[in-house]
Write a protein that holds these residues in place. Structure first.
Motif, short mmCIF file in Angstrom:
data_model
loop_
_atom_site.label_atom_id
_atom_site.label_comp_id
_atom_site.label_asym_id
_atom_site.label_seq_id
_atom_site.Cartn_x
_atom_site.Cartn_y
_atom_site.Cartn_z
N ALA A 361 0.83 -1.21 0.00
CA ALA A 361 0.00 0.00 0.00
C ALA A 361 0.87 1.26 0.00
CB ALA A 361 -0.93 -0.01 1.21
N VAL A 362 1.95 1.22 0.81
CA VAL A 362 2.84 2.38 0.85
C VAL A 362 3.51 2.61 -0.51
CG1 VAL A 362 4.96 3.28 1.87
CG2 VAL A 362 3.22 2.23 3.32
N LEU A 363 3.98 1.53 -1.13
CA LEU A 363 4.60 1.66 -2.45
C LEU A 363 3.61 2.18 -3.49
CD1 LEU A 363 6.76 -1.60 -2.56
CD2 LEU A 363 7.54 0.74 -2.19
N LEU A 364 2.39 1.67 -3.42
CA LEU A 364 1.37 2.15 -4.35
C LEU A 364 1.08 3.63 -4.13
CD1 LEU A 364 -0.70 1.48 -6.55
CD2 LEU A 364 -2.30 0.80 -4.74
N LEU A 365 0.99 4.03 -2.85
CA LEU A 365 0.74 5.43 -2.56
C LEU A 365 1.88 6.32 -3.05
CD1 LEU A 365 -1.08 7.51 -1.19
CD2 LEU A 365 0.11 7.02 0.96
N LEU A 366 3.12 5.85 -2.82
CA LEU A 366 4.26 6.63 -3.31
C LEU A 366 4.27 6.73 -4.83
CD1 LEU A 366 7.10 5.29 -0.96
CD2 LEU A 366 5.99 7.53 -0.90
N SER A 367 3.92 5.63 -5.49
CA SER A 367 3.85 5.66 -6.96
C SER A 367 2.82 6.67 -7.43
CB SER A 367 3.52 4.26 -7.49
OG SER A 367 4.49 3.32 -7.08
N VAL A 368 1.65 6.66 -6.78
CA VAL A 368 0.60 7.61 -7.15
C VAL A 368 1.07 9.05 -6.94
CG1 VAL A 368 -1.73 8.42 -6.60
CG2 VAL A 368 -1.26 5.97 -6.79
N LEU A 369 1.74 9.28 -5.77
CA LEU A 369 2.22 10.63 -5.49
C LEU A 369 3.26 11.07 -6.52
CD1 LEU A 369 2.53 10.50 -1.59
CD2 LEU A 369 0.81 11.69 -2.95
N ILE A 370 4.17 10.13 -6.87
CA ILE A 370 5.20 10.48 -7.87
C ILE A 370 4.56 10.80 -9.22
CG2 ILE A 370 7.11 9.50 -9.20
CD1 ILE A 370 7.91 7.98 -6.65
N ILE A 371 3.58 9.98 -9.59
CA ILE A 371 2.89 10.24 -10.87
C ILE A 371 2.20 11.60 -10.84
CG2 ILE A 371 1.00 9.47 -12.34
CD1 ILE A 371 1.76 6.59 -11.56
N ILE A 372 1.53 11.89 -9.69
CA ILE A 372 0.84 13.18 -9.57
C ILE A 372 1.84 14.33 -9.65
CG2 ILE A 372 -0.47 14.63 -7.99
CD1 ILE A 372 -1.88 12.09 -7.03
N LEU A 373 3.00 14.17 -8.94
CA LEU A 373 4.01 15.23 -8.99
C LEU A 373 4.56 15.43 -10.40
CD1 LEU A 373 5.98 14.50 -5.67
CD2 LEU A 373 4.42 16.41 -6.15
N LEU A 374 4.80 14.31 -11.10
CA LEU A 374 5.30 14.41 -12.47
C LEU A 374 4.28 15.12 -13.37
CD1 LEU A 374 7.01 10.93 -12.93
CD2 LEU A 374 8.12 13.15 -12.66
N LEU A 375 3.01 14.73 -13.19
CA LEU A 375 1.97 15.38 -13.99
C LEU A 375 1.88 16.87 -13.69
CD1 LEU A 375 -0.84 12.65 -13.87
CD2 LEU A 375 0.64 13.24 -15.81
N LYS A 376 1.94 17.20 -12.39
CA LYS A 376 1.88 18.61 -12.02
C LYS A 376 3.09 19.37 -12.56
CE LYS A 376 -1.02 18.55 -7.93
NZ LYS A 376 -1.11 18.90 -6.50
N ARG A 377 4.24 18.74 -12.48
CA ARG A 377 5.45 19.39 -13.00
C ARG A 377 5.35 19.61 -14.51
NH1 ARG A 377 11.62 17.21 -11.96
NH2 ARG A 377 12.71 19.00 -12.94
N ARG A 378 4.86 18.60 -15.19
CA ARG A 378 4.69 18.73 -16.65
C ARG A 378 3.68 19.81 -16.98
NH1 ARG A 378 3.33 13.60 -20.58
NH2 ARG A 378 3.57 14.70 -22.59
N GLN A 379 2.57 19.83 -16.22
CA GLN A 379 1.55 20.85 -16.45
C GLN A 379 2.11 22.24 -16.18
OE1 GLN A 379 -1.43 20.19 -17.68
NE2 GLN A 379 -2.06 22.34 -17.71
N LYS A 380 2.92 22.34 -15.12
CA LYS A 380 3.50 23.63 -14.78
C LYS A 380 4.45 24.09 -15.89
CE LYS A 380 5.91 25.93 -11.01
NZ LYS A 380 6.55 25.73 -9.68
N LYS A 381 5.20 23.10 -16.42
CA LYS A 381 6.12 23.44 -17.50
C LYS A 381 5.36 23.94 -18.72
CE LYS A 381 10.03 21.51 -20.01
NZ LYS A 381 10.86 20.30 -20.24
#
Length: 462
Positions: A361-381
């Motif tokens: 569950a922790v790994l899944l949560l971290l993966s989701v957070l990383i994906i969200i951060l990447l998406l936000k970073r890409r959107q910000k870019k």
């Protein structure tokens, strides 16, 4: 002549079928009170199968006088072949079935009548004058004394620990001095001791299995150069046993995945564990029985007075209270120790699946957070690039507009300059014309043209 009764012709144990009859009375004198003469009756018990006889005296013809004589017969039978008697007793019981014959029907009790006739003849030959001496000896008592105190009284009698000493004590209340006691084991005299103060002690320094059995005492005394015996004492059943120490029980877990809770060890389900039983015994060999509750679950031979019970995989069916019992064979007899203390084992669920699920569950949560951060970073870019493009376009528009304003300003200045130049030229022309024309004409022309030009210029500027 009618047929003989079946009891007369059927093979049977001694006195299994018995006929009884009284005869007398006879005059007897008390050995202590020599001037007192008493009346007694003789009683005869006759075995109908073998014609064996047992004779005794009773003080009267009542039931109270008959019962002691019957008890003497029972003691006499105890000295016969005990194994056969025990078999018959277990098979048929111990109660007597009585058949009362009428007093005037002597022919119906012919065996007893023949026995009475024989006894009377013998008494006549012995007595001469018909007066006999009657010595009544009381039944002695028998008891056990253990100097070490290592015995207890079981449901059938005293139980003595093997290897320890014990005493059998015989007592009687007798008006005659001296005498001796015979100690019987079964139907055999084992030892004889002189009576001291109407008592005798039989000492056994070391109890062994050969000392087991039914013991009884018989008091014997000589009165007027004649020997008299008391009846047998009550039976004393002595049992020899081996006392084994209480074993100990403990738990061993090769994986080490258990902890001790408030009630006992708690083992993780799926892991192995071992229950160990130990004892301190002076006897080699033996075995341990592992109990769960009141049922034997497993049995293991003792090695160095210890045994291990291995459980490869703990499961909920292994929960419960465990105890050990040590068993050993001594002189072809089996002995058991008391049960050990209880060991309560509890099985609990394994934490590995829970930990695995939590890590997943922790790994899944971290993966989701990383994906969200990447998406936000890409959107910000993307937003930044879009903003830069918009700013660039806005800058171009601003610069273009500024350029246009500058061009307009320059054009306005050029227009004003041209107007100024035209005005100067006009003034020059006016001056020139005015010089040529008259002043009246100048005024008219100037007013007319100036107004018209003024209107035209201002209309262009606006």
């Amino acid at each position: 002549m009618s047929d003989l009764p079946s009891e007369r012709i059927t093979p049977a144990n001694p006195f299994e079928y018995t006929t009884v009859d009284l005869f007398g009375p006879y005059k007897v004198k008390d050995e202590v009170r020599k001037k007192v003469k008493l009346k007694v009756w003789g009683i005869v018990f006759c075995c109908m199968a073998s014609r064996a006889m047992h004779t005794d005296l009773v003080s009267d013809q009542s039931a109270e006088g008959f019962l002691p004589a019957l008890k003497e017969l029972h003691m006499f039978l105890d000295r016969l072949e005990k194994s056969k008697l025990e078999y018959e007793v277990s098979k048929h019981g111990t109660e007597w079935n009585w058949r009362i014959h009428p007093a005037d029907s002597l022919h119906r009790n012919g065996a007893a009548e023949a026995a009475v006739r024989t006894v009377k003849q013998d008494l006549h030959n012995l007595g001469g004058n018909g007066v006999f001496t009657w010595v009544i000896l009381q039944q002695p008592s028998i008891s056990l004394s253990d100097p070490d105190g290592l015995f207890h009284v079981g449901p059938q009698g005293p139980v003595i620990t093997r290897g320890h000493s014990f005493n059998i004590i015989c007592n009687t209340d007798s008006q005659y001095p001296g005498g001796s006691f015979h100690l019987f084991r079964g139907s055999n005299i084992t030892r004889t001791e002189s009576a001291v103060s109407h008592s005798a002690s039989f000492f056994f320094p070391e109890a062994d299995y050969s000392h087991e059995g039914n013991y009884s005492c018989v008091y014997e005394v000589s009165v007027s150069s004649r020997s008299f015996h008391s009846s047998d004492s009550e039976l004393l059943l002595i049992t020899i046993t081996v006392i084994l120490q209480q074993p100990s029980i403990s738990l061993s877990d090769p994986d080490g995945l258990f902890h001790v809770g408030p009630q006992g060890p708690v083992i993780t389900r799926g892991h192995s564990f071992t229950i160990i039983c130990n004892t301190d015994s002076q006897y080699p060999g033996g075995s341990f029985h592992l109990f769960r509750g009141s049922s034997i679950t497993r049995t293991e031979s003792a090695v160095s007075h210890s045994a291990s019970f291995f459980f490869p995989e703990a499961d909920y069916s292994h929960e419960g209270n465990y105890s050990c019992v040590y068993e050993v064979s001594v002189s072809s007899r089996s002995f058991h120790s008391s049960a050990s203390e209880l060991l309560l084992i509890t099985i609990t669920a394994s934490l590995l699946p829970v930990i695995g699920a939590a890590v997943s569950a922790v790994l899944l949560l971290l993966s989701v957070l990383i994906i969200i951060l990447l998406l936000k970073r890409r959107q910000k870019k993307r937003n930044k690039e879009t903003h830069s493009k918009c700013a660039f376009k806005k800058g171009q528009a601003t610069s273009h507009r500024s350029k246009n304003e500058e061009d307009d300003k320059a054009l306005y200045e050029n227009v004003e300059l041209d107007e100024s130049m035209d005005h100067d030229e006009f003034e020059q022309d006016y001056i020139n014309v005015d010089s040529d024309r008259s002043e009246q004409d100048y005024i008219n022309v100037d007013s007319d043209r100036s107004e018209q030009d003024y209107v035209n210029v201002h209309s262009d500027d606006s």
